[in-house]
Design a protein around this motif. Sequence first.
Motif, PDB file in Angstrom:
ATOM      1  N   LEU B 506      -7.573  59.152  45.616  1.00 29.84           N
ATOM      2  CA  LEU B 506      -8.622  60.160  45.508  1.00 29.84           C
ATOM      3  C   LEU B 506      -9.650  59.936  46.613  1.00 29.84           C
ATOM      4  N   PHE B 507      -9.899  60.947  47.405  1.00 29.96           N
ATOM      5  CA  PHE B 507     -10.939  60.883  48.444  1.00 29.96           C
ATOM      6  C   PHE B 507     -10.766  59.625  49.300  1.00 29.96           C
ATOM      7  N   GLY B 508      -9.529  59.334  49.646  1.00 29.91           N
ATOM      8  CA  GLY B 508      -9.215  58.071  50.303  1.00 29.91           C
ATOM      9  C   GLY B 508      -9.234  58.128  51.823  1.00 29.91           C
ATOM     10  N   ILE B 509      -9.045  56.950  52.432  1.00 26.11           N
ATOM     11  CA  ILE B 509      -8.918  56.841  53.889  1.00 26.11           C
ATOM     12  C   ILE B 509      -7.576  56.206  54.204  1.00 26.11           C
ATOM     13  N   TYR B 510      -7.017  56.609  55.331  1.00 29.97           N
ATOM     14  CA  TYR B 510      -5.659  56.172  55.654  1.00 29.97           C
ATOM     15  C   TYR B 510      -5.500  55.785  57.125  1.00 29.97           C
ATOM     16  N   ASP B 511      -6.459  56.223  57.942  1.00 31.22           N
ATOM     17  CA  ASP B 511      -6.389  55.988  59.385  1.00 31.22           C
ATOM     18  C   ASP B 511      -7.711  55.346  59.786  1.00 31.22           C
ATOM     19  N   LEU B 512      -7.712  54.009  59.877  1.00 32.29           N
ATOM     20  CA  LEU B 512      -8.984  53.315  60.132  1.00 32.29           C
ATOM     21  C   LEU B 512      -9.551  53.604  61.523  1.00 32.29           C
ATOM     22  N   PRO B 513      -8.720  53.696  62.584  1.00 26.47           N
ATOM     23  CA  PRO B 513      -9.313  54.073  63.877  1.00 26.47           C
ATOM     24  C   PRO B 513     -10.037  55.417  63.814  1.00 26.47           C
ATOM     25  N   LEU B 514      -9.574  56.325  62.967  1.00 30.25           N
ATOM     26  CA  LEU B 514     -10.222  57.634  62.862  1.00 30.25           C
ATOM     27  C   LEU B 514     -11.659  57.509  62.356  1.00 30.25           C
ATOM     28  N   LEU B 515     -11.949  56.444  61.580  1.00 25.85           N
ATOM     29  CA  LEU B 515     -13.321  56.264  61.106  1.00 25.85           C
ATOM     30  C   LEU B 515     -14.300  56.219  62.273  1.00 25.85           C
ATOM     31  N   PHE B 516     -13.828  55.643  63.409  1.00 27.85           N
ATOM     32  CA  PHE B 516     -14.696  55.500  64.583  1.00 27.85           C
ATOM     33  C   PHE B 516     -14.692  56.757  65.457  1.00 27.85           C
ATOM     34  N   ASN B 517     -13.781  57.675  65.164  1.00 32.09           N
ATOM     35  CA  ASN B 517     -13.588  58.833  66.057  1.00 32.09           C
ATOM     36  C   ASN B 517     -13.610  60.165  65.312  1.00 32.09           C
ATOM     37  N   ALA B 518     -14.183  60.150  64.120  1.00 32.60           N
ATOM     38  CA  ALA B 518     -14.089  61.351  63.286  1.00 32.60           C
ATOM     39  C   ALA B 518     -15.032  62.457  63.752  1.00 32.60           C
ATOM     40  N   THR B 519     -16.135  62.096  64.376  1.00 36.92           N
ATOM     41  CA  THR B 519     -17.072  63.105  64.894  1.00 36.92           C
ATOM     42  C   THR B 519     -17.676  62.585  66.192  1.00 36.92           C
ATOM     43  N   ASN B 520     -18.369  63.452  66.899  1.00 38.91           N
ATOM     44  CA  ASN B 520     -18.998  62.987  68.142  1.00 38.91           C
ATOM     45  C   ASN B 520     -20.084  61.948  67.860  1.00 38.91           C
ATOM     46  N   TYR B 521     -20.824  62.105  66.752  1.00 42.28           N
ATOM     47  CA  TYR B 521     -21.866  61.110  66.448  1.00 42.28           C
ATOM     48  C   TYR B 521     -21.264  59.765  66.066  1.00 42.28           C
ATOM     49  N   ARG B 522     -20.083  59.811  65.492  1.00 38.28           N
ATOM     50  CA  ARG B 522     -19.423  58.574  65.079  1.00 38.28           C
ATOM     51  C   ARG B 522     -18.995  57.740  66.296  1.00 38.28           C
ATOM     52  N   THR B 523     -18.995  58.339  67.495  1.00 38.31           N
ATOM     53  CA  THR B 523     -18.618  57.573  68.684  1.00 38.31           C
ATOM     54  C   THR B 523     -19.798  56.789  69.265  1.00 38.31           C
ATOM     55  N   LEU B 524     -20.994  57.040  68.731  1.00 37.07           N
ATOM     56  CA  LEU B 524     -22.162  56.298  69.232  1.00 37.07           C
ATOM     57  C   LEU B 524     -22.095  54.846  68.773  1.00 37.07           C
ATOM     58  N   GLU B 525     -22.592  53.954  69.612  1.00 38.74           N
ATOM     59  CA  GLU B 525     -22.513  52.524  69.311  1.00 38.74           C
ATOM     60  C   GLU B 525     -23.216  52.178  68.001  1.00 38.74           C
ATOM     61  N   GLU B 526     -24.381  52.794  67.749  1.00 38.41           N
ATOM     62  CA  GLU B 526     -25.102  52.451  66.515  1.00 38.41           C
ATOM     63  C   GLU B 526     -24.306  52.837  65.270  1.00 38.41           C
ATOM     64  N   SER B 527     -23.533  53.914  65.371  1.00 40.85           N
ATOM     65  CA  SER B 527     -22.679  54.291  64.240  1.00 40.85           C
ATOM     66  C   SER B 527     -21.514  53.327  64.106  1.00 40.85           C
ATOM     67  N   ARG B 528     -20.889  53.045  65.232  1.00 42.97           N
ATOM     68  CA  ARG B 528     -19.698  52.195  65.197  1.00 42.97           C
ATOM     69  C   ARG B 528     -20.035  50.771  64.742  1.00 42.97           C
ATOM     70  N   LYS B 529     -21.241  50.335  65.065  1.00 46.18           N
ATOM     71  CA  LYS B 529     -21.666  49.005  64.639  1.00 46.18           C
ATOM     72  C   LYS B 529     -21.663  48.915  63.114  1.00 46.18           C
ATOM     73  N   GLU B 530     -22.174  49.960  62.476  1.00 46.72           N
ATOM     74  CA  GLU B 530     -22.221  49.975  61.008  1.00 46.72           C
ATOM     75  C   GLU B 530     -20.813  50.006  60.417  1.00 46.72           C
ATOM     76  N   ILE B 531     -19.926  50.756  61.046  1.00 43.04           N
ATOM     77  CA  ILE B 531     -18.539  50.836  60.542  1.00 43.04           C
ATOM     78  C   ILE B 531     -17.843  49.481  60.697  1.00 43.04           C
ATOM     79  N   ARG B 532     -18.096  48.839  61.847  1.00 41.45           N
ATOM     80  CA  ARG B 532     -17.464  47.530  62.107  1.00 41.45           C
ATOM     81  C   ARG B 532     -17.868  46.496  61.059  1.00 41.45           C
TER      82      ARG B 532
END
Lengths: 184, 963
Positions: B506-532
């Motif tokens: 339910l409401f799951g994730i399956y592609d972890l690299p996509l977490l870093f590339n899902a939107t243009n804002y998600r490509t910013l370092e401050e966003s990626r730092k939080e995901i990492r």
Amino acid sequence: MDYFRRLILIALAILTASCASNVTSIKEDIDNKLEVDEGYLLIAVDTSISLNKIWISGEKDIWLTADDLRSGTNYILINLPEGEYQIHKIKLNNWFSIVGFEDDLWNFKVEKGVISYVGHLDVQTSGWWSRRHRVELMNKSSLALEFLQDDFSTILANRKLTYHGPGEDEFFDIVLNNNEKGDL
Amino acid sequence: MKAIIVLLLTAIISTSTWAVNPIPASKLFRNPEHISMQISPDGQYILSYDIRDDYRVLDLVEPITGKRSPLLKFNKHEKNLNINQYTWIDNKTVYVALRDFYGFIHIDFSKENPKGSWKKAKAEGYLIAPLADKPNQLLFAYNTGKRKKTKLIKTSPEQLETGNVENSIIFANPLKRGIHYAYDPKSKSLLSVTRDDEELEFWFLPPGAKSWRSYLTMEDETYFRPIGLLDENTFAVLTDKDQDKVSLVAFDIDTQTIGNILYQHPMYDLTGATLDEQGEGVKSVMYLDHGIARTEYIAAEQKQLAQKLKETFDGQNLTILDTSLNEDFKIVATFAADDPGTYYYYDAKNNKATLLHRKFLDLEDILFTSAKTFSVTTEDNIAIEAILTKPKKNSNGVLLVYPHGGPIGVRDTAAFNPEIQYLASRGYSILNVNFRGSKGFGKAFLNSGRGQFGQVIEQDITAVVNQVQQEHKFEHMCSIGASYGGYSAVMLAIAHPAQYECVVSLFGIYDLPLLFNATNYRTLEESRKEIRKVVGEQDESLKDVSPFYFAEQIHPPILLMAGTEDKRADFEQANRMKYRLQQLNKEVEYLFYKGVGHGHHVWEGDRHMFGFIDDFIRRKLDLPLPTGEHADKSYAEDFINIADGYTLDMATKKDFARAAHYYNLSAGLGENRAMFTIGSFYHQGKEYDKDINKAIDWYKKSSEHGYAEASYRLANLYQKGLVIERDVDQSFLYFQKALEQEHKFGELGIATAKCLGTGTEQDLDACFNTLFLLDKTDKEKRAFEKEFFEEIRSAVNFISHNNTFNQEQLKQFNQQIIDSYELKTTNLYLDDIEFGIYKAENREPLVTDEIAIEDRSFTSVPLKKGATFGARLTVDTDDDVERWARTMVKYKWTLPEAIKEHSEEKTLLLSVGHDASIRFVLAQDYEIIEGDWRLQIMTLDNKVLFDKTFTTIESKNVSAVAP
């Protein structure tokens, strides 16, 4: 963090007019549009209200027009010269626009001879005159692929589909056999 | 009273061994009726805030007798009338704050029944605190209205009500940029927070001090929660600063350093603490022990109380919600996995408890499933806490491994959980695991789950699963989870293909690299730092733990559920996983909810989702439906919920075939609405071939099973006689039945029959009374919904076209219309009329007075969707009326024989001398047929104004036809 504050809503009256040309999405699934140095751009616009125009600047300046920007999801497939492009301005109506797309978050590439999917431009605003809005470029590659398979299967069969949206993504490479296709 | 309590508990214990029945989803997935409670300062009364029917109600409760006196009542649908805060000021006065205003309830106890009077306050601001030792006095943050300036005043409710606060005592100077003020009654200190840009600064003002003292500036993410002042220089604080677990420590204000540890649990983070009122240290601490909230009493006197409570409540999990000033009276709540919440009034001196309330009012007869908590030690010697909820009887032999989301900073508890109870009552056993990364077990445990997607986390889960399987030997096992839990469910099935027979994500994730590339804002370092911080480094290794990249290894059947607007586990995650699994010809089902984000925002969504999950697992494991007292009723509800999802635009695609399948299952279990819907499918030719006889049979069956809408539908079909032979006696009987079944329009049907004398004796007075609301006051009329007036208009239209009134009766009927719709005349003649085909852009609305007719000489209509035709008329009168006086005509569209049932009989309100249009749009698929469309326009006195027939023909054949 509120990235969305970077974009601002302004009155169009203070802007100078651009010399960009109006374009509309390809309607027929016939792969005969590309000039030698051109590629297909596939962009989708998800918008909460019908928009007037979107200005895309770059190798060639174009306006996406109201017919392709109705409330809901709009897939827009057009042929463009290869090169770098940028979302430049979103006109909500004749009076108000969203501008401020200065950084490279809004840049994308159109590649020669292939279909370049650059993302879903998500525009959420509570009204034409509202100052509250949120714009985001989203990676919805699988939805874009399903759209092409449904509506442009001939072009898709001829051309490689490449991801040129935010960041990097291998989705198309994994689910499509891209290697056999390319320039025609 | 103790005897009563003991009896009550005995009943619970003895009945809990009974077989658990499937609990209807509508009883579990909903808001509780009870919101909160507060005890009066003297402990003699309780304020209880509840939802009853359509209202939010604040009641005064006499705890021994249970007698309730409503103090305030607001419509629950009015968002601005939600009580945000209520507090006893003294034993007779209550402060109540709503979204936009506040006021006081003054309670009069002089009569037999206490009565409250509400007074809205004029002075703006908010309550800081009542003053316990000074009745009718309170501390208030008064908004002066001048440059948002706040004054901190000691005042009375009366002064705030009148707005006359100028004479109030200013008890402290406000802080610049102060965003909130609070009061610590133990130390009698004032507390505040200021904000400067993104930085929060915490302050306190001890009694007698002139200036505020800053004691903390929040700069990092350290958990830091002040509990109260131990002395004038020391705060008791819950924090994990400089230590592994959240502990209660002394914080020295002068040095800004942490001193003595006041309490630290060896295994768990603390979740709360209280200090002794007399300033003698810590009174109690709270933490979650094996998922159960525990309160540990530190002071000797409190330990005695704890022992007494334990005896009185037979060792149940409990918490003290509120205490009277002298601590003699308390509100105590018990709760557990199988107890959603029960509230008692506790007399500490006499050790007596009286049942006050339950969180859910109508669940007391339902037997919930209890949960067992235990620990498993992993190979690397880490203790992992887990919770197993297993039905005592009627187990279906299926273990559902149900990891939680997050995965960092989240945990499962053994508290009441509607999802778990829903599944357990249907026979499933559910295993929750607080794997590494879960909160509540210290920082080291929490951090050890970071970057462990598909690795240590799933190893922890598997260690627990192996032990559970050794002990219980379940026949089947499936994995299920939401968000990270959805990911984990898939990874477990990949890692252990022989063990897991199905997967629900339910409401799951399956592609972890996509977490870093899902939107243009998600490509910013401050966003990626939080995901990492959660996922781990962004490199190629992420693909090794992303099921999208090795989906071919998924073997069991899998159900993917997601929301199209999910921005946390982006919808793209679920859609690409679905795409890949379909491409690999895997056994995948999916259900994507339109407009839903990372979880449902309405309970109907949860009911649908869990109904579907149970159905999916049963189909895949070939399990029979449970039997039991409530099984049929519960499954009838589950199946109709699933069916509705396919028809009501809830899921991404409508699917009437599947809907019909589930409506049939539901109808087979006695659900009357499902029977009605099957009837409507036959009636409309939806999914089934159109068959009016079968439709009528299903409608009758539904009516017999008590569905009012079916009775009303039958009554109208028999009354109109368009698709079945007219039978006015049958019609009247079904109108009566609809009324008995409380159909909201039942009385309008009866009134129609009485006007027409169909199936009953004609009784115009009775008809007019109901139809024109003659016996209703203006206030009563305003209470009716728009829908009711539309149905009245529909009834008036029908009577107007189908009556056999004599001249006098017609005159009486028309007079009621004239009065009701405020018509100035009905004595009309046709002044002008044009007819033909309308331009496409004027299609909507159907009837308008602003139209343009494209071709005025055509009665031949091109046979295509959207084609619009009709007439524009202007009426005039010989009566002496003002310009554009309001009037009415009636009109009738008679459709071709094959679709005659869709013929329309209507009335049109228009103005004398002003043109108006009556148009027909070919909008429905069934309307695209060649045939004659006849339009008749008449006055209310049946004088024909216009009568013309339009003919639909294939476009190529359209030619000019003389009018």
